[in-house]
Every structure is written in structure tokens, then in C-alpha cells.
Design a protein around this motif. Sequence first.
Motif, PDB file in Angstrom:
ATOM      1  N   VAL A   6       0.860  -1.192   0.055  1.00 40.08           N
ATOM      2  CA  VAL A   6       0.130  -0.090   0.132  1.00 40.08           C
ATOM      3  C   VAL A   6       0.795   1.375   0.051  1.00 40.08           C
ATOM      4  O   VAL A   6       0.542   2.060  -0.509  1.00 40.08           O
ATOM      5  CB  VAL A   6      -0.817   0.167   1.309  1.00 40.08           C
ATOM      6  CG1 VAL A   6      -1.621   1.319   1.251  1.00 40.08           C
ATOM      7  CG2 VAL A   6      -1.980  -0.933   1.107  1.00 40.08           C
ATOM      8  N   ALA A   7       1.953   1.189   0.552  1.00 40.93           N
ATOM      9  CA  ALA A   7       2.870   2.345   0.797  1.00 40.93           C
ATOM     10  C   ALA A   7       4.249   1.838   0.486  1.00 40.93           C
ATOM     11  O   ALA A   7       4.945   0.792   0.739  1.00 40.93           O
ATOM     12  CB  ALA A   7       2.843   3.018   2.068  1.00 40.93           C
ATOM     13  N   TYR A  15       8.630   6.712   5.228  1.00 44.05           N
ATOM     14  CA  TYR A  15       9.542   7.905   5.971  1.00 44.05           C
ATOM     15  C   TYR A  15       8.633   9.458   5.978  1.00 44.05           C
ATOM     16  O   TYR A  15       8.786  10.112   6.984  1.00 44.05           O
ATOM     17  CB  TYR A  15      10.650   8.227   4.911  1.00 44.05           C
ATOM     18  CG  TYR A  15      11.487   9.581   5.225  1.00 44.05           C
ATOM     19  CD1 TYR A  15      12.236   9.440   6.357  1.00 44.05           C
ATOM     20  CD2 TYR A  15      11.493  10.640   4.447  1.00 44.05           C
ATOM     21  CE1 TYR A  15      13.037  10.572   6.581  1.00 44.05           C
ATOM     22  CE2 TYR A  15      12.085  11.708   4.819  1.00 44.05           C
ATOM     23  CZ  TYR A  15      13.282  11.532   5.875  1.00 44.05           C
ATOM     24  OH  TYR A  15      13.631  12.794   6.376  1.00 44.05           O
ATOM     25  N   LEU A  16       7.888   9.566   4.737  1.00 43.63           N
ATOM     26  CA  LEU A  16       7.232  11.026   4.862  1.00 43.63           C
ATOM     27  C   LEU A  16       6.103  10.615   6.015  1.00 43.63           C
ATOM     28  O   LEU A  16       5.927  11.933   6.671  1.00 43.63           O
ATOM     29  CB  LEU A  16       6.640  10.959   3.634  1.00 43.63           C
ATOM     30  CG  LEU A  16       7.373  11.443   2.419  1.00 43.63           C
ATOM     31  CD1 LEU A  16       6.526  11.502   1.069  1.00 43.63           C
ATOM     32  CD2 LEU A  16       8.070  12.852   2.718  1.00 43.63           C
ATOM     33  N   LEU A  17       5.570   9.551   6.385  1.00 40.81           N
ATOM     34  CA  LEU A  17       4.525   9.569   7.612  1.00 40.81           C
ATOM     35  C   LEU A  17       5.058   9.807   8.886  1.00 40.81           C
ATOM     36  O   LEU A  17       4.734  10.805   9.645  1.00 40.81           O
ATOM     37  CB  LEU A  17       4.002   8.245   7.553  1.00 40.81           C
ATOM     38  CG  LEU A  17       2.916   7.967   6.395  1.00 40.81           C
ATOM     39  CD1 LEU A  17       2.542   6.318   6.385  1.00 40.81           C
ATOM     40  CD2 LEU A  17       1.486   8.628   6.753  1.00 40.81           C
ATOM     41  N   TRP A  18       6.688   9.324   8.759  1.00 43.07           N
ATOM     42  CA  TRP A  18       7.177   9.790  10.200  1.00 43.07           C
ATOM     43  C   TRP A  18       7.695  11.182  10.259  1.00 43.07           C
ATOM     44  O   TRP A  18       7.663  11.710  11.382  1.00 43.07           O
ATOM     45  CB  TRP A  18       8.487   8.457  10.134  1.00 43.07           C
ATOM     46  CG  TRP A  18       9.111   8.786  11.291  1.00 43.07           C
ATOM     47  CD1 TRP A  18       8.863   8.504  12.646  1.00 43.07           C
ATOM     48  CD2 TRP A  18      10.388   9.727  11.375  1.00 43.07           C
ATOM     49  NE1 TRP A  18      10.273   8.826  13.596  1.00 43.07           N
ATOM     50  CE2 TRP A  18      10.996   9.698  12.909  1.00 43.07           C
ATOM     51  CE3 TRP A  18      11.052  10.660  10.495  1.00 43.07           C
ATOM     52  CZ2 TRP A  18      12.220  10.139  13.249  1.00 43.07           C
ATOM     53  CZ3 TRP A  18      12.172  11.061  10.958  1.00 43.07           C
ATOM     54  CH2 TRP A  18      12.737  11.082  12.222  1.00 43.07           C
ATOM     55  N   GLU A  20       0.876   8.271  -5.070  1.00 45.54           N
ATOM     56  CA  GLU A  20      -0.565   8.157  -5.419  1.00 45.54           C
ATOM     57  C   GLU A  20      -1.308   6.557  -4.898  1.00 45.54           C
ATOM     58  O   GLU A  20      -2.238   6.598  -4.548  1.00 45.54           O
ATOM     59  CB  GLU A  20      -0.811   7.963  -7.088  1.00 45.54           C
ATOM     60  CG  GLU A  20      -2.202   7.810  -7.801  1.00 45.54           C
ATOM     61  CD  GLU A  20      -2.723   6.613  -7.515  1.00 45.54           C
ATOM     62  OE1 GLU A  20      -4.019   6.893  -7.581  1.00 45.54           O
ATOM     63  OE2 GLU A  20      -1.924   5.726  -7.673  1.00 45.54           O
ATOM     64  N   LYS A  21      -0.204   6.008  -4.707  1.00 44.54           N
ATOM     65  CA  LYS A  21      -0.683   4.418  -4.246  1.00 44.54           C
ATOM     66  C   LYS A  21      -1.188   4.661  -2.798  1.00 44.54           C
ATOM     67  O   LYS A  21      -2.043   4.157  -2.583  1.00 44.54           O
ATOM     68  CB  LYS A  21       0.535   3.355  -4.512  1.00 44.54           C
ATOM     69  CG  LYS A  21       0.323   2.151  -3.899  1.00 44.54           C
ATOM     70  CD  LYS A  21       1.315   1.205  -3.993  1.00 44.54           C
ATOM     71  CE  LYS A  21       2.740   1.642  -3.689  1.00 44.54           C
ATOM     72  NZ  LYS A  21       3.813   0.588  -4.229  1.00 44.54           N
ATOM     73  N   PHE A  76      -5.026   4.388   1.112  1.00 45.36           N
ATOM     74  CA  PHE A  76      -5.201   4.815   2.448  1.00 45.36           C
ATOM     75  C   PHE A  76      -5.715   5.964   2.827  1.00 45.36           C
ATOM     76  O   PHE A  76      -6.556   5.960   3.602  1.00 45.36           O
ATOM     77  CB  PHE A  76      -3.888   4.307   3.291  1.00 45.36           C
ATOM     78  CG  PHE A  76      -3.917   4.812   4.779  1.00 45.36           C
ATOM     79  CD1 PHE A  76      -4.591   3.680   5.534  1.00 45.36           C
ATOM     80  CD2 PHE A  76      -3.378   6.047   5.330  1.00 45.36           C
ATOM     81  CE1 PHE A  76      -4.657   4.087   6.989  1.00 45.36           C
ATOM     82  CE2 PHE A  76      -3.494   6.140   6.488  1.00 45.36           C
ATOM     83  CZ  PHE A  76      -4.010   5.609   7.358  1.00 45.36           C
ATOM     84  N   PHE A  77      -5.117   6.894   2.524  1.00 43.38           N
ATOM     85  CA  PHE A  77      -5.542   8.157   2.844  1.00 43.38           C
ATOM     86  C   PHE A  77      -6.878   8.588   2.395  1.00 43.38           C
ATOM     87  O   PHE A  77      -8.006   8.990   3.122  1.00 43.38           O
ATOM     88  CB  PHE A  77      -4.452   9.291   2.360  1.00 43.38           C
ATOM     89  CG  PHE A  77      -3.340   9.565   3.251  1.00 43.38           C
ATOM     90  CD1 PHE A  77      -3.183   9.865   4.526  1.00 43.38           C
ATOM     91  CD2 PHE A  77      -2.060   9.199   2.667  1.00 43.38           C
ATOM     92  CE1 PHE A  77      -2.235  10.119   5.142  1.00 43.38           C
ATOM     93  CE2 PHE A  77      -0.993   9.562   3.233  1.00 43.38           C
ATOM     94  CZ  PHE A  77      -0.844   9.849   4.497  1.00 43.38           C
TER      95      PHE A  77
END
Length: 411
Positions: A110-111, A117-120, A153-154, A159-160
Motif C-alpha cells: 500500500v505504501a 518516511y514521509l509519514l514519520w 498516488e498509491k 489508505f488516505f
Amino acid sequence: MRIAIVGAGLSGLTAAIALEKSGYDPVIYEATSEVGGRVKTDIVEGYQLDHGFQVLLDAYPKALEYFDYESLELQRLLPGAQIFTGKKTVTVGDPTRHFPFLLPTLEAGVAGVRDIYLLWTLHRELERMTVEEVFQIPEMTTAEFLSQRGFSEKIRRNFFNPFFSGIFLEPDLNTSCRMFSFVFKMFGKGYAVIPKKGMSALPTQLLGKLKKTEIHYNSPVKRVEEEKIILADGAEFAFDAVLIATDARGLVPDEGGNEIQWHGCDTLYFEAEKRSIQKPLIGLVANPDALVNNIFFPTSIQTGSSGPKELLSVTVVKDHDLSESELVARVEEELKGICGLGGLRFLKRYHIRKALPKVNLSGTDLSGVEKNTGNNIFLAGDHLFYGSSNAALYGGEQAAHAIVRYLSNRP
């Protein structure tokens, strides 16, 4: 001095608590037969059905102040989701708070590594910001914000989009990035939780804190004037200050203003033979053609329910023109084809037209500025700030403080 409160939702009840602490004995006029406003729970065939799938984020600052979490016996949702695409089912989550999520999240596809890394990075950035600072970040839609931050985009599609569409109750993520950042920050600090007795346990607990407040149920207010309120049955009562903890349009002579815009949704409840999600996780339907947005299996079942069955909540946020029977048939078809859920028995549908207020956050002010109309008529509600239970609690408290200041400064 006499103070009236119109509406016994979260804002009105919180205002009454704050006013009692300041030595006042407010009077609440509630149009319905119970407290709660948009936060209500019904008992149907022994099952607890909330009016829409709702959760409380236990990191909300005002929730921490006003609720006793221990007595609410909160069901904690894990910080993740089970995602149904129609072709495969995967589980993703935050491994920093629930380590077993690490491997399935990496294997889910999914990611990418960059997305993680961007989420963190986003989590750490928002962690350092105050709530007031979050609501001052440059304004844009959530969709624009996620794209600008570089998320693939994935992850946005899988998810988002389904996750935050279920929170914001709109499928295109046009909601302000300030609201997204606030919610993301709260998820990073705590958990989504549901009281054992349903979401109505929240206003019920607030009600239990009131000792001197008088509440009149089934008492809709027709009009509010500077010196009095007028009920729908024509009865008139004089007050020194009035708090309108609901939509003020139509109640105050000079309160024109823009009509409150709302996001709506459909929540359907079914009795299921089995769970398709074994852990306390929300299920997201990441299929752009599907009507269903999310599913959830609540664990709180009233004594007397029909045997070892499961309660299933299904939320639809997309607009449609289906009749109830057509909607139920379409939802059952998607649940079977996408989520592998068959043998369902329909219980009840809630078509909620006013589920979440649409708020222009470019003018949001959390500095305690008074919201009032007229000299002694004050306003409260999450529609004045941002749509959430935290804003409802905050708005009620701020309005109560404003009333106390007003009455203290009167000649």
C-alpha cells in the motif's frame, strides 16, 4: 442572575458545567427527549447502534479534561486498518505504536519506503506544533496537502482517501489540510476509542456532572431576544444571558448569516454470522467504484442480543439517489464481493443529513474570542470552530467564560 442554554448537546452541557463552576445555576432548553445532540445511541434488538459510526480520539485536549475515561470503559481501536480492494485484503498500521504491524505493513504494498518516511516526518513535525499552530498552517485542501508533501498516488488511493473520507464524510478530501493535520496529530498522540455503552455515554457522563442545572426536555425554542426566550408553545422566560448551543439562524431576529452547510452520510447496521476483521480495526474499502467507505465490528453488545452473532456497522459517504431497499441491496452486494461478508441480516439505517459541519477554517480562531450576537446572546458549537467533539467541548467552555465576563462587567 438567570442564564439560559438552548440545546443539550456536548457544547451546551459543557457550558453548563463551566457555569456551575463559576457559581451560576443555568437552565437548559432541549428540543428532544434526551441529551446528546448529534451524539446518540439506540438499542435495537439488544444491539447498541450509534447514530452514525463515531469514535472519540482520546488525545483530544478537552476530552481529557471533561471525561473520565476509566468509567467509560473505552474500546480502543488499533492504530491501523484492514484494507479491502476487491482483489486482495491487507493490514496496515503504525508499527511505532503496535510493533506487530511492521511486517504486514511492509508486505501490503500500500505504501513505499518513501511514504513511510514521509509519514514519520509529518508525525514528528506536527508533534512539535501546538493545536493553535496547526490551525494556522497555509490553507489548502487535504488532497492538495498530501500531494504537496510528496505522498505517492498509491498510498493516497489505498489508505488516505478511504480512511479520511470516512472521517471527513466526503470522498474527495476537499476538507481543509488544517483539519487533516489536527486529526493526524491526535491519532499520533493517542487512539480512537468507543465507550462500552456507545457514544451516548459521553453526553450522559457530562449530564451526570451537573448538580444545579435545570433541564427542560421536549422544549424547542422558537425565538431568542435580548431579554427573553420564547418557546414553540408560546411560553416566555426572562434571562440575563442566553447561550445558543445549536444553529442560531431563525432563533435570533438579526442573525442572518450564512446557512450552515453539512456533510451527510448513511450508516447501516447488520447482524453478521462472523467477523471479517478479527482485531479491533476499521475496515476500509479502497475500491473507487464502491459505495461502501468503511466497515467496523463494535464489541459492545447489549445483554439480550440474539445469540453469538456479530454487529456490523457500514458507512457510506458518497452521494446517491437509492431508496433504502436499493441501498441495502447494493451494500450487501459490495460487502460480499469486496469484503467476503455474506449471510447478513439488515437491522437499521441511519440517513444522517447533518453529520459534520462544513467549516471554512481560514478564519478559525482558537484564542478565546467571544462568539456572540447581540449584547447578551452568545453562541457555541463545533460549527463555529471545526467539526469534532473536541471543538464542541471547547466552544461550550469558551462561551461560558464569555458569559461570566459579561455578567461580571454589567452595571
